[in-house]
Design a protein around this motif. Structure first.
Motif, mmCIF file in Angstrom:
data_model
loop_
_atom_site.group_PDB
_atom_site.id
_atom_site.type_symbol
_atom_site.label_atom_id
_atom_site.label_comp_id
_atom_site.label_asym_id
_atom_site.label_seq_id
_atom_site.Cartn_x
_atom_site.Cartn_y
_atom_site.Cartn_z
ATOM 1 N N LYS A 3 28.387 31.857 38.723
ATOM 2 C CA LYS A 3 28.102 31.839 37.285
ATOM 3 C C LYS A 3 27.137 30.717 36.940
ATOM 4 N N VAL A 4 27.266 29.588 37.593
ATOM 5 C CA VAL A 4 26.373 28.451 37.353
ATOM 6 C C VAL A 4 24.951 28.802 37.764
ATOM 7 N N ALA A 5 24.803 29.461 38.902
ATOM 8 C CA ALA A 5 23.478 29.851 39.378
ATOM 9 C C ALA A 5 22.828 30.848 38.431
ATOM 10 N N VAL A 6 23.582 31.812 37.955
ATOM 11 C CA VAL A 6 23.059 32.801 37.016
ATOM 12 C C VAL A 6 22.657 32.121 35.714
ATOM 13 N N LEU A 7 23.472 31.218 35.222
ATOM 14 C CA LEU A 7 23.164 30.487 33.993
ATOM 15 C C LEU A 7 21.904 29.650 34.159
ATOM 16 N N ALA A 8 21.739 29.035 35.312
ATOM 17 C CA ALA A 8 20.544 28.235 35.570
ATOM 18 C C ALA A 8 19.292 29.109 35.587
ATOM 19 N N ILE A 9 19.362 30.263 36.196
ATOM 20 C CA ILE A 9 18.217 31.179 36.254
ATOM 21 C C ILE A 9 17.860 31.679 34.859
ATOM 22 N N ILE A 10 18.845 32.037 34.083
ATOM 23 C CA ILE A 10 18.598 32.508 32.714
ATOM 24 C C ILE A 10 17.993 31.401 31.869
ATOM 25 N N SER A 11 18.509 30.199 31.994
ATOM 26 C CA SER A 11 17.976 29.064 31.232
ATOM 27 C C SER A 11 16.527 28.788 31.604
ATOM 28 N N LEU A 12 16.208 28.830 32.873
ATOM 29 C CA LEU A 12 14.843 28.608 33.332
ATOM 30 C C LEU A 12 13.907 29.685 32.788
ATOM 31 N N ALA A 13 14.337 30.924 32.796
ATOM 32 C CA ALA A 13 13.522 32.030 32.290
ATOM 33 C C ALA A 13 13.261 31.864 30.793
ATOM 34 N N LEU A 14 14.250 31.426 30.053
ATOM 35 C CA LEU A 14 14.081 31.230 28.616
ATOM 36 C C LEU A 14 13.132 30.071 28.318
ATOM 37 N N MET A 15 13.210 29.007 29.082
ATOM 38 C CA MET A 15 12.350 27.846 28.843
ATOM 39 C C MET A 15 10.894 28.150 29.180
ATOM 40 N N THR A 16 10.640 28.879 30.239
ATOM 41 C CA THR A 16 9.268 29.182 30.609
ATOM 42 C C THR A 16 8.658 30.198 29.670
ATOM 43 N N GLY A 17 9.453 31.008 29.036
ATOM 44 C CA GLY A 17 8.953 31.993 28.089
ATOM 45 C C GLY A 17 8.483 31.368 26.789
ATOM 46 N N CYS A 18 8.841 30.124 26.537
ATOM 47 C CA CYS A 18 8.507 29.466 25.289
ATOM 48 C C CYS A 18 7.270 28.575 25.389
ATOM 49 N N ALA A 19 6.642 28.517 26.515
ATOM 50 C CA ALA A 19 5.465 27.661 26.681
ATOM 51 C C ALA A 19 4.310 28.225 25.863
ATOM 52 N N PRO A 20 3.595 27.352 25.150
ATOM 53 C CA PRO A 20 2.469 27.846 24.354
ATOM 54 C C PRO A 20 1.333 28.330 25.240
ATOM 55 N N GLU A 21 0.546 29.256 24.717
ATOM 56 C CA GLU A 21 -0.573 29.815 25.466
ATOM 57 C C GLU A 21 -1.638 28.755 25.683
ATOM 58 N N VAL A 22 -2.160 28.696 26.900
ATOM 59 C CA VAL A 22 -3.199 27.721 27.239
ATOM 60 C C VAL A 22 -4.389 27.937 26.315
ATOM 61 N N GLY A 23 -4.839 26.853 25.697
ATOM 62 C CA GLY A 23 -5.986 26.914 24.800
ATOM 63 C C GLY A 23 -5.621 27.042 23.338
ATOM 64 N N SER A 24 -4.355 27.346 23.045
ATOM 65 C CA SER A 24 -3.944 27.461 21.648
ATOM 66 C C SER A 24 -3.843 26.065 21.033
#
Length: 57
Positions: A3-24
């Motif tokens: 469960k910890v590993a799954v939670l870590a993967i989900i958290s990482l996916a959510l954080m990387t999805g929020c990065a602003p677009e390069v050049g914005s």
């Protein structure tokens, strides 16, 4: 443990999805706040292209 590993993967996916677009505008402001010594060569190139010289592609 599984469960910890799954939670870590989900958290990482959510954080990387929020990065602003390069050049914005948001990305340029985030780079201004980031210590210059921590920038990668690609970030320096992109910052110069999109935030300093602002070329129209």
């Amino acid at each position: 443990m599984k469960k910890v590993a799954v939670l870590a993967i989900i958290s990482l996916a959510l954080m990387t999805g929020c990065a602003p677009e390069v050049g914005s505008e948001k990305w340029c402001k985030a780079m201004d706040a980031k210590p210059k010594g921590d920038w990668t060569a690609n970030e320096v190139k992109d910052y110069a292209k999109h935030c300093v010289f602002k070329t129209n592609d």
